[in-house]
Design an enzyme around this catalytic site. Structure first.
Site: not given
Ligand code: ASP
Length: 344
Positions: A14, A91, A167, A279, A281
């Site tokens: 972007t 992304d 992340t 996980t 989470c």
């Protein structure tokens, strides 16, 4: 002290996109226009050269071949530059940064990924600030002349994060990235404050950079969920083309205790598959000793991914599987902290 020089590598994303007057979608444009939008880059006392990928891509199209190209470019230009800034779509930025953290062995210079949520030509863009700070961080040195951050990292919205701990957490906020299980390596305010204790330093500053470009991508990711069926599970875990499975489990590494579920895990383990527990989470670690449902997985042959991200786990597996055809060797190395991707 020698004048610093930075190589700015533009892959797309972007940050460098513009609306296509035809179908109104965002498409990448050429690098010259980015430089025009950020004249501040010329105010630095150091040299900023650029390299543009061809074709430029939306990072949804990233493949391991791009990582190989990036690693090779950095290796080939390593002696010429003090640091590298990679402009990349958001992304898959965490996947690319995780992969490069493993592929660039003995890294002793900064490789800073950045991008933006709004294109650089838009008035409220976050791209300018991200780019300028990323370049400044890539050139920062300590009094001995060593780079302050000799790691693969992501700079976004005033925070510098370890690449293989990051992340993407928002598709809209300027604060799009987080490293939930590891503190920021630096924060940019009036000054850029470096968190020295959190930054990895090479064991040997002079060791030559090596790149590891043999990645084996025969990995599947199974997200455990209520209602999962034996058919779906067996498809993900026992296929011939799969050498390793990331099992995204609940909480501290728990999964259904139903017998058919554990039987399929055991079946995959008996086939020699590498089974890694990560996980679902956002933060915290896998601890298979806590609940009976986690313990059963461990007994069935699943290895703990500890507090690794799914992006980090995928990159670690691609890298380790690419190093050896021996799955037992890979299993034995999963618990190693190779590039700061897990905590103890
Ligand atoms: N789709 C874009 C990309 O990842 C989104 C972005 O750059 O923020 O290339």
């Amino acid at each position: 002290m020698k004048r610093s020089s930075i190589l700015l590598i533009y892959t797309g994303g972007t940050i460098g996109m513009k609306q296509d007057p035809g179908d109104q979608t965002l498409k990448p444009f050429d690098f010259g226009q980015i430089l025009e939008e950020v004249p501040e880059l010329q105010k630095f006392a150091f040299r900023v050269d650029s390299y543009t990928f061809d074709p430029l891509i939306d990072s949804s199209d990233v493949e391991p071949s791009l990582w190989k190209e990036l690693a090779t470019l950095i290796r080939d230009r390593y002696e010429e530059y003090d640091g590298f800034v990679v402009l990349h779509g958001t992304d898959t930025m965490a996947y690319s940064a995780s992969a490069l953290s493993f592929m660039l062995e003995n890294l002793a210079k900064p490789v800073v990924f950045t991008g933006s949520q709004l294109p650089i030509g838009v008035a409220r863009t976050d791209g300018k600030e991200n780019l300028i700070s990323a370049v400044e961080i890539a050139s920062a040195k300590d009094p001995q002349g060593h780079p302050l951050v000799p790691e693969v990292c992501i700079f976004f919205n005033s925070k510098l994060l370890r690449g293989n701990r990051s992340t993407k957490v928002s598709s809209e906020d300027f604060s799009a990235f987080r490293s939930p299980n590891y503190p920021p390596l630096a924060e940019a305010g009036i000054n850029i404050r470096y968190n020295q204790a959190a930054i990895r330093k090479p064991l040997d500053w002079e060791a030559p950079l090596r790149i590891s470009t043999e990645l084996d991508t025969s990995v599947s990711i199974l997200k455990v969920h209520p209602g999962i069926t034996p058919q779906v599970m067996r498809y993900f875990m026992c296929g011939d083309a799969t050498r390793a499975v990331i099992i995204e489990t609940y909480g501290s590494g728990n999964a259904p205790s139903r017998q058919w579920f554990l039987n399929i895990v055991k079946e995959a383990a008996a086939m020699g598959k590498v089974l890694m527990n990560v996980t679902q989470c956002m933060s915290g670690t896998v601890n298979m000793d806590l609940y009976a449902t986690g313990k059963a997985l461990e007994k069935a042959g699943v290895v703990s991914g500890r507090d690794i991200t799914t992006e980090g786990a995928l990159a670690k597996l691609f890298y380790l599987l690419g190093k050896s055809p021996d799955n037992d060797w890979v299993k034995a190395r999963l618990g190693d902290d190779i590039e700061g991707e897990i905590s103890f």
